[in-house]
Design an enzyme around this catalytic site. Structure first.
Site, PDB file in Angstrom:
ATOM      1  N   LEU A  18      63.616  17.918  26.790  1.00  0.00           N
ATOM      2  CA  LEU A  18      62.709  17.309  25.812  1.00  0.00           C
ATOM      3  C   LEU A  18      61.539  18.247  25.521  1.00  0.00           C
ATOM      4  O   LEU A  18      61.138  18.434  24.374  1.00  0.00           O
ATOM      5  CB  LEU A  18      62.198  15.960  26.329  1.00  0.00           C
ATOM      6  CG  LEU A  18      61.254  15.233  25.378  1.00  0.00           C
ATOM      7  CD1 LEU A  18      61.968  14.869  24.080  1.00  0.00           C
ATOM      8  CD2 LEU A  18      60.670  13.983  26.015  1.00  0.00           C
ATOM      9  N   GLY A 440      35.093  27.675  38.471  1.00  0.00           N
ATOM     10  CA  GLY A 440      36.052  28.383  39.319  1.00  0.00           C
ATOM     11  C   GLY A 440      36.999  29.297  38.590  1.00  0.00           C
ATOM     12  O   GLY A 440      37.019  30.492  38.806  1.00  0.00           O
ATOM     13  N   SER A 441      37.800  28.724  37.682  1.00  0.00           N
ATOM     14  CA  SER A 441      38.815  29.575  37.065  1.00  0.00           C
ATOM     15  C   SER A 441      38.254  30.273  35.833  1.00  0.00           C
ATOM     16  O   SER A 441      37.386  29.740  35.126  1.00  0.00           O
ATOM     17  CB  SER A 441      40.033  28.742  36.689  1.00  0.00           C
ATOM     18  OG  SER A 441      39.669  27.695  35.846  1.00  0.00           O
ATOM     19  N   HIS A 702      37.297  21.828  26.858  1.00  0.00           N
ATOM     20  CA  HIS A 702      38.566  21.416  26.260  1.00  0.00           C
ATOM     21  C   HIS A 702      38.667  21.837  24.810  1.00  0.00           C
ATOM     22  O   HIS A 702      39.712  21.707  24.201  1.00  0.00           O
ATOM     23  CB  HIS A 702      38.739  19.897  26.379  1.00  0.00           C
ATOM     24  CG  HIS A 702      38.899  19.459  27.787  1.00  0.00           C
ATOM     25  ND1 HIS A 702      37.834  19.042  28.549  1.00  0.00           N
ATOM     26  CD2 HIS A 702      39.978  19.432  28.598  1.00  0.00           C
ATOM     27  CE1 HIS A 702      38.268  18.751  29.759  1.00  0.00           C
ATOM     28  NE2 HIS A 702      39.554  18.987  29.818  1.00  0.00           N
ATOM     29  N   CYS A 734      34.216  22.109  33.305  1.00  0.00           N
ATOM     30  CA  CYS A 734      35.378  22.272  34.183  1.00  0.00           C
ATOM     31  C   CYS A 734      35.769  23.744  34.186  1.00  0.00           C
ATOM     32  O   CYS A 734      35.061  24.578  33.605  1.00  0.00           O
ATOM     33  CB  CYS A 734      36.512  21.380  33.649  1.00  0.00           C
ATOM     34  SG  CYS A 734      37.909  21.231  34.789  1.00  0.00           S
TER      35      CYS A 734
HETATM   36  N1  GLN Z   1      38.248  25.097  40.352  1.00  0.00           N
HETATM   37  C1  GLN Z   1      39.175  24.559  39.421  1.00  0.00           C
HETATM   38  C2  GLN Z   1      39.150  25.392  38.142  1.00  0.00           C
HETATM   39  O1  GLN Z   1      38.135  25.880  37.782  1.00  0.00           O
HETATM   40  C3  GLN Z   1      38.849  23.130  39.096  1.00  0.00           C
HETATM   41  C4  GLN Z   1      39.881  22.528  38.187  1.00  0.00           C
HETATM   42  C5  GLN Z   1      39.704  21.029  37.953  1.00  0.00           C
HETATM   43  O2  GLN Z   1      38.654  20.493  38.097  1.00  0.00           O
HETATM   44  N2  GLN Z   1      40.717  20.356  37.547  1.00  0.00           N
HETATM   45  O3  GLN Z   1      40.152  25.533  37.472  1.00  0.00           O
HETATM   46 ZN    ZN Z   2      37.366  19.880  36.408  1.00  0.00          ZN
END
Ligand code: GLN
Ligand code: ZN
Length: 771
Positions: A18, A440-441, A702, A734
């Site tokens: 899918l 973080g990322s 996002h 995030c």
């Molecule tokens: N440390 C992770 C990142 O920065 C946190 C990801 C998350 O909160 N889902 O990707």
């Molecule tokens: Zn997050």
């Protein structure tokens, strides 16, 4: 005779057909006809697989191009104006426009997406206007039924019931649950039932999972009963099976038993205790569908025990009023274990995926119908497997158990309260006011994904791969220095996934090759399977962190995934309470925290984005969960000196109801997703007097949009109304892994500029207050 039935089957296909088909359509590489053909192939092979497994009532209508809640809205023509207005070229594009905000070259805001009860599946939230008409505008439900019937299958259409549908929807005006529109759904549901009846359906499965949650007076049992009376009367030829799952009905059981339906499905995995009452109180003639096989987890069932339950029911109601079924739709488990040839054989035999679960269902039905003797061999084999699992040295590690039993109160607490830790940290870290950091990322580029694949396929060796990752880390550190961030990160380039990465390095975890489950739309996840005691054999992140720190004078934050999140995003062993498994993971994370500190790391972040979603469906169960979840975080984080700063991070959630628990975690700093919600969540932190440092996100990651600095200053001013300046951090919502470097660099430059603006105005304020 008892019937072997199923409630729903994974729609993604055994090999994620899918995903491939819809993504090819989205990208314009494949036509709508191709997509429809691929979908009908998936349905056909799903039906066949289920029939081959011995299922006698096969669900139809469980297939979906994206999500079944959206399908229901679409079926009833509940299509907000902004989608209609764009006049997409086809129904398919209209549908995908609602799902993704993007189809056939057009764009608008998609429907909101949120979690389906306490699962990791996400559904789209229908928007219902106050003047909305529910009209049965499409024939998909009947078409799919007929498609199966023509192939010779005894099909049972599945539809999402009216109360659950409204419960999951939101009113277009104020976002509340439009439950007052219950009556408004009547004509459309009646018409649907009539059409299914005339197509020849004997049973219709009406999914009402809302019976497993707290209603708090928001649903009127009388109105509900009246509605179902109409539905039953509208299509007397068809029998309605009210299907509930994800928990015991408790006080709602009486309501369910009073409805004029022909059958009731109960989740006896999550709520075994409700059977007795149901048997006692069931009106004569009611068929009971016994949800005996766990539809939410991957373990082989204890068939003897399940059979005893079925026999208990058969002693009260006659066998032809019994259906045997999985506890809920199999949407939440992978399709087929047979393809998993790389799993350790000892662990593999403990598992059952979708297909194997249906074989278990058939076996139970056969045992009821023909007696235990008829399936003696299978029962014996099952008992032997369970015995092997139970006594396997792979599941139990005495050292881990000893350690768990000797955890003390001191292990759960930092040496000193936050106020003292803050001073110790200030004198080692020397951070400016309003310190800046990220979550973080950093962007996971196409090249990074390619190199990872080349490593996996053995095209490049471990050393070449590590050299590549080091370059990525160095790149991330240099960019952060240029941008002027205060607390840096290494960027997580070595991680494919924040849970899988740790699972692969810990003992007690198994990984499948093809064990995919749908998370949302075409996105699937492959959760690790925790089968045994969890142990950290050696350091997991220390080398990467040390390398990153060797490149810079600024502090580099150590990055870990927290115990509750690792638990929540895995298939968890069912032979001990989740809490016990989580404790073991907490100890493993604690060792890593201590290891990072010993290597010189002064700031360590333990992410818990999934803490909120672990909340049980019933409020009464929340305190117990929160208490062990918080405990686990504290065990993971409290092994360090006062001067080592602990961060945590949470996202995608409404934190209102858990601020106290968040405070009890006692992290020095928490970063939260809040830019998207324009900081409204902070009210909860103010009301509850959150005591430690807080970094409400000021950059919505996002979106590809680059927020300006003054916009972020504004958000920070809102935050300052709630958090005193000495406790405010500046960071994005995030992690940045889904973004591009050319978006991230300017956005973070603006973020640093925003922090500097705040610093200079704070300095001015101080000068003026001294005067
Ligand atoms: N440390 C992770 C990142 O920065 C946190 C990801 C998350 O909160 N889902 O990707
Ligand atoms: Zn997050």
């Amino acid at each position: 005779m008892a019937t072997a039935t199923n409630l729903g089957f994974p729609r993604i296909g055994a090999n994620r057909e899918l995903k491939k088909a819809v993504e090819a359509y989205w990208s314009g590489k494949s036509s709508g006809e191709n997509l429809l053909a691929a979908a009908s192939d998936i349905r056909r092979s799903n039906w066949r697989l289920q029939a081959d497994a011995g299922i006698e009532q096969i669900p139809t209508g469980d297939f979906s191009f994206y999500d079944h809640v959206l399908d229901t809205a679409f079926l009833f023509d509940l299509i907000p104006k902004r989608f209609r207005e764009l006049k997409p070229a086809s129904d398919l594009d209209l549908y995908f426009l609602m799902a993704r905000g993007l189809a056939g070259g057009q764009q608008t805001q998609a429907l909101e997406m949120t979690k389906w009860f306490d699962t990791n599946y996400h559904y789209l939230v229908p928007e219902i206007g106050s003047d909305q008409h529910f009209t049965l505008a499409r024939n998909t439900a009947t078409d799919h039924f007929l498609e199966a019937a023509q192939l010779g299958y005894a099909a049972r259409p599945v539809i999402l019931g009216p109360v659950s549908f409204l419960w999951l929807s939101k009113s277009a005006s104020d976002g509340s649950k439009p439950l007052h529109l219950l009556d408004r759904t009547r004509d459309a549901y009646e018409e649907l039932l009539r059409r299914l009846a005339s197509a020849g359906a004997a049973w219709v499965q009406m999914d009402e999972p809302v019976f497993a949650v707290d209603w708090n007076g928001r649903i009127s049992p009388a109105a509900l009963k009246q509605l179902y009376e109409h539905l039953a009367a509208a299509a007397p030829g068809v029998k309605i099976l009210l299907s509930t799952y994800f928990g015991p009905l408790k006080e709602n059981l009486e309501v369910a038993l009073a409805l004029p339906v022909h059958g009731l499905h109960l989740d006896l995995v999550r709520g075994p205790e409700q059977l007795e009452h149901a048997l006692r109180a069931a009106p004569s003639g009611l068929t009971l569908s016994l949800g005996l096989i766990d539809g939410r987890n991957v373990w082989r069932a204890d068939l003897a025990r399940a059979l005893s339950v079925a026999e208990q029911a058969a002693a009260v109601v006659s066998a032809d009023r019994i259906m045997v079924a999985p506890s809920c739709s199999l949407l939440h488990v992978p399709v087929d274990l047979d393809a998993e040839d790389a799993l350790e054989p000892e662990v593999r035999e403990w598992l059952a995926f979708g297909k194997q679960k249906l074989q278990e269902v058939s076996l139970l039905a056969a045992a009821l119908n023909k007696g235990r003797k008829a399936v003696e061999t299978e029962l014996k084999e099952n008992a032997a497997v369970l015995a092997r699992r139970n006594s396997s040295p792979l599941v139990r590690n005495p050292a881990v158990r000893d350690r768990i039993s000797s955890i003390t109160a001191a292990d759960r607490s930092h040496n000193s309260p936050y106020s003292i830790r803050k001073q110790a940290q200030a004198s080692t870290l020397h951070l400016p006011a309003f310190p800046t950091t990220t979550i973080g990322s950093f962007p996971q580029t196409g090249q990074l994904r390619r190199e990872r694949l080349r490593r996996k396929n053995g095209v490049i060796g471990e050393e070449d791969y590590k050299t590549f990752i080091r370059k990525e880390i160095e790149y991330a550190i240099r960019r952060q220095e240029e941008i002027g961030l205060d607390v840096l990160v290494h960027g997580e380039a070595e991680r494919n996934d924040m849970v899988e990465y740790f699972g692969e390095l810990l003992e007690g975890f198994a990984f499948t090759k093809n064990g995919w489950v749908q998370s949302y739309g075409s996105r699937c996840v492959k959760p690790p399977i925790i089968y045994g005691d969890v142990l950290r054999r050696s350091a997991m992140t220390v080398d990467w962190w040390s390398f990153a720190q060797s490149l810079t004078q600024r502090p580099v934050k150590g990055m870990l995934t927290g115990p509750v999140t690792i638990l929540q995003w895995s298939f968890v062993r069912d032979d001990q309470p989740r809490r016990d498994t989580c404790m073991q993971i907490a100890l493993a994370v604690r060792d890593e925290v201590v290891g990072l500190e010993a290597a010189g790391c002064r700031v360590i972040q333990i992410d818990e984005p999934a803490l909120r979603e672990g909340l049980p469906l019933r409020a009464a169960d929340a305190p117990a969960y929160l208490s062990w979840a918080v405990d686990c975080f504290r065990i993971a984080s409290a092994g360090v000196a006062d001067s080592t700063q602990i961060h945590t991070h949470m996202c995608y959630a409404d934190f209102n109801d858990i601020v106290d628990a968040i405070a009890a975690m006692d992290a020095d700093v928490i970063s939260l997703e809040s830019a998207r919600s324009q900081m409204v969540l902070l009210e909860a932190f103010q009301k509850n007097r959150y005591p430690n440092e807080l970094g409400p996100g000021v950059y919505d990651i996002h979106s590809p949009r680059i927020p300006g600095s003054s916009e972020m200053v504004n958000l920070l001013h809102r935050a300052l109304a709630v958090i005193p300046p000495e406790r405010l951090w500046v960071n994005p919502d995030c992690g940045l892994k889904t973004r591009q470097w050319d978006e991230v660099v300017p956005a973070l430059q603006n973020m640093v500029a925003a922090a500097r603006t705040l610093r200079s105005s704070a300095a001015r304020d101080e000068v003026s207050s001294r005067r």
